[in-house]
Scaffold this motif. Structure first.
Motif, PDB file in Angstrom:
ATOM      1  N   MET A  66       0.831  -1.206   0.000  1.00 23.64           N
ATOM      2  CA  MET A  66       0.000   0.000   0.000  1.00 23.64           C
ATOM      3  C   MET A  66       0.866   1.256   0.000  1.00 23.64           C
ATOM      4  O   MET A  66       0.496   2.278  -0.601  1.00 23.64           O
ATOM      5  CB  MET A  66      -0.924  -0.024   1.212  1.00 23.64           C
ATOM      6  N   THR A  67       2.020   1.190   0.656  1.00 18.70           N
ATOM      7  CA  THR A  67       2.931   2.334   0.654  1.00 18.70           C
ATOM      8  C   THR A  67       3.435   2.619  -0.756  1.00 18.70           C
ATOM      9  O   THR A  67       3.486   3.773  -1.200  1.00 18.70           O
ATOM     10  CB  THR A  67       4.124   2.081   1.591  1.00 18.70           C
ATOM     11  N   LEU A  69       1.924   1.826  -3.556  1.00 25.13           N
ATOM     12  CA  LEU A  69       0.794   2.335  -4.334  1.00 25.13           C
ATOM     13  C   LEU A  69       0.568   3.821  -4.062  1.00 25.13           C
ATOM     14  O   LEU A  69       0.390   4.615  -5.000  1.00 25.13           O
ATOM     15  CB  LEU A  69      -0.466   1.527  -3.999  1.00 25.13           C
ATOM     16  N   ARG A  70       0.601   4.210  -2.779  1.00 24.93           N
ATOM     17  CA  ARG A  70       0.385   5.623  -2.440  1.00 24.93           C
ATOM     18  C   ARG A  70       1.517   6.498  -2.963  1.00 24.93           C
ATOM     19  O   ARG A  70       1.299   7.642  -3.381  1.00 24.93           O
ATOM     20  CB  ARG A  70       0.233   5.780  -0.924  1.00 24.93           C
ATOM     21  N   ASN A  71       2.743   5.969  -2.944  1.00 30.09           N
ATOM     22  CA  ASN A  71       3.874   6.751  -3.455  1.00 30.09           C
ATOM     23  C   ASN A  71       3.740   7.001  -4.956  1.00 30.09           C
ATOM     24  O   ASN A  71       4.047   8.093  -5.444  1.00 30.09           O
ATOM     25  CB  ASN A  71       5.191   6.025  -3.161  1.00 30.09           C
ATOM     26  N   ILE A  73       0.920   7.086  -6.655  1.00 32.21           N
ATOM     27  CA  ILE A  73      -0.167   8.069  -6.806  1.00 32.21           C
ATOM     28  C   ILE A  73       0.344   9.470  -6.499  1.00 32.21           C
ATOM     29  O   ILE A  73       0.029  10.443  -7.190  1.00 32.21           O
ATOM     30  CB  ILE A  73      -1.351   7.702  -5.886  1.00 32.21           C
ATOM     31  N   SER A  74       1.155   9.560  -5.457  1.00 33.65           N
ATOM     32  CA  SER A  74       1.743  10.847  -5.074  1.00 33.65           C
ATOM     33  C   SER A  74       2.592  11.416  -6.196  1.00 33.65           C
ATOM     34  O   SER A  74       2.519  12.606  -6.519  1.00 33.65           O
ATOM     35  CB  SER A  74       2.603  10.661  -3.820  1.00 33.65           C
ATOM     36  N   GLU A 282      -4.820   0.990   6.651  1.00 33.43           N
ATOM     37  CA  GLU A 282      -4.494   1.330   5.264  1.00 33.43           C
ATOM     38  C   GLU A 282      -5.580   2.181   4.631  1.00 33.43           C
ATOM     39  O   GLU A 282      -5.284   3.087   3.842  1.00 33.43           O
ATOM     40  CB  GLU A 282      -4.265   0.055   4.446  1.00 33.43           C
ATOM     41  N   GLY A 283      -6.829   1.907   4.972  1.00 33.10           N
ATOM     42  CA  GLY A 283      -7.915   2.733   4.453  1.00 33.10           C
ATOM     43  C   GLY A 283      -7.792   4.175   4.921  1.00 33.10           C
ATOM     44  O   GLY A 283      -7.917   5.116   4.128  1.00 33.10           O
ATOM     45  N   ARG A 285      -5.065   5.652   6.038  1.00 37.58           N
ATOM     46  CA  ARG A 285      -3.838   6.255   5.490  1.00 37.58           C
ATOM     47  C   ARG A 285      -4.033   6.696   4.038  1.00 37.58           C
ATOM     48  O   ARG A 285      -3.466   7.703   3.610  1.00 37.58           O
ATOM     49  CB  ARG A 285      -2.663   5.282   5.609  1.00 37.58           C
ATOM     50  N   SER A 286      -4.812   5.961   3.301  1.00 38.62           N
ATOM     51  CA  SER A 286      -5.091   6.343   1.918  1.00 38.62           C
ATOM     52  C   SER A 286      -5.931   7.618   1.873  1.00 38.62           C
ATOM     53  O   SER A 286      -5.736   8.470   0.996  1.00 38.62           O
ATOM     54  CB  SER A 286      -5.811   5.203   1.197  1.00 38.62           C
ATOM     55  N   MET A 289      -3.699  10.583   2.852  1.00 40.51           N
ATOM     56  CA  MET A 289      -2.647  10.916   1.899  1.00 40.51           C
ATOM     57  C   MET A 289      -2.894  12.278   1.251  1.00 40.51           C
ATOM     58  O   MET A 289      -1.981  13.087   1.102  1.00 40.51           O
ATOM     59  CB  MET A 289      -2.566   9.838   0.821  1.00 40.51           C
TER      60      MET A 289
END
Length: 360
Positions: A66-67, A69-71, A73-74, A282-283, A285-286, A289
């Motif tokens: 998940m980290t 994936l978020r990176n 997206i960032s 994770e939800g 944190r998303s 973000m």
């Protein structure tokens, strides 16, 4: 219970009844016990996040996936974020007016903040120490937190730098910090009781007493880039490290209202103490973000405006609100049009009320 205990209990009960009737408490917080419990719970959540207790993954594989994936997206979603960063000038204007700082040099100082001379001067003056702390906390603007230990995190971090967002943020912080030191150098010879109302309120807000101000007045400002500045080094040499640290803390706190960045307080208001790697963690944190920044904005800007009104300083609150919301709306309109042009679209019709509602 002994008679002493009963008397103390009665006194506490009377005090709580009295506190619950004070108009200073917001409607949702009239019960002082509930208010205290909420504050303690929030403090505990922030502390757990700071020391890393709430960041221990419940499932390492899920947390890492998940980290990443978020990176990604960032790295891809904030290409046009520098256009939004032009609105920083409204928050900085409001912060300057709120403490009584001159605003005439604001844009000049912002532009000079990109130059090597001002960047080196800021580092020499101790204005980069908070950046080191932020690096250790792996915080990134608008996104709450980026894990630079992984390749995806490094790419996300560099995308912010190469897009211009990070340099613009740094230039704003450098400009405000150097101007603050320049302003304080000119203010330090003023007697404590003769200080302008806004400056006196600032000192009180940060716990600077008359004795502290008297000690600070013994400092001899340094000449930096041709201007006298009241630096940490100058204060420490005559007034000692304690006064110097108090001064720098005051500067950093005021600068945090001038250049809004995601804070741990804003992030934990969403994430709480949920662990990474869990479904809930994770939800949340998303969501955090991209939402920790607007929450921090509300806590910092709306919070200061509201507290100033509660203190009875209506004129200061109105001036602050005008600088933030009126100038901010105009700059928001500019940011919208820049995004439209940057994304290959025609500029929007500025006679449409919906356009200005969105700009606000």
């Amino acid at each position: 219970l002994t008679p002493e205990h009963r008397a103390l209990s009665s006194e506490i009960s009377s005090l709580l009844d009295e506190m619950s009737g004070i108009d200073l408490y917001p409607v949702m917080s009239r019960d002082p016990l509930q208010r205290a419990q909420r504050i303690l719970k929030r403090s505990d959540e922030i502390w757990k996040s700071y020391i890393g207790t709430s960041n221990v993954p419940a499932d390492g594989l899920t947390a890492d996936a998940m980290t990443v994936l978020r990176n990604w997206i960032s790295a891809s979603s904030l290409v046009f974020a520098p256009f939004s960063a032009v609105t920083d000038q409204s928050t900085q204007l409001g912060a300057r007016l709120f403490v009584g700082m001159p605003a005439t040099r604001q844009l000049i100082s912002f532009v000079k903040g990109f130059t090597p001379a001002d960047r080196q001067a800021a580092l020499a003056a101790g204005l980069g120490l908070d950046q080191a702390a932020n690096a250790f906390q792996e915080q990134a603007r608008f996104l709450g937190r980026i894990n630079t230990r992984q390749l995806s995190g490094y790419i996300a971090d560099r995308s912010h730098a190469y897009s211009g967002l990070t340099p613009m943020t740094q230039a704003s912080k450098i400009g405000f910090g150097l101007d603050y030191m320049r302003w304080m150098a000119g203010l330090k010879d003023t007697a404590f009781n003769d200080l302008p109302d806004a400056a006196a309120a600032m000192l009180k807000r940060h716990g600077m007493t008359k004795a502290d101000w008297t000690a600070l007045q013994t400092a001899t400002p340094e000449t930096v880039n041709g201007f006298p500045m009241l630096t940490r080094k100058a204060i420490a040499e005559t007034a000692g490290d304690d006064i110097a640290e108090k001064y720098m803390t005051m500067l950093y706190r005021e600068r945090s209202h001038a250049v809004i960045e995601g804070t741990m307080r804003g992030r934990t208001s969403i994430v709480s103490d949920a662990q990474p790697g869990s479904i809930t963690g994770e939800g949340l944190r998303s969501i955090a973000m991209l939402k920790s920044f607007p929450i921090t904005y509300g806590l910092m800007i709306i919070g200061r405006f509201y507290r100033t009104l509660l203190e009875g300083r209506t004129e200061s609150a109105m001036a602050y609100g005008a600088a933030i919301f009126i100038v901010g709306t105009m700059l928001g309109a500019l940011a919208k049009q820049l995004k439209n042009v940057g994304q290959g679209r025609d500029p929007e019709d500025m006679t449409n009320p919906n356009f200005w509602a969105a700009a606000f």
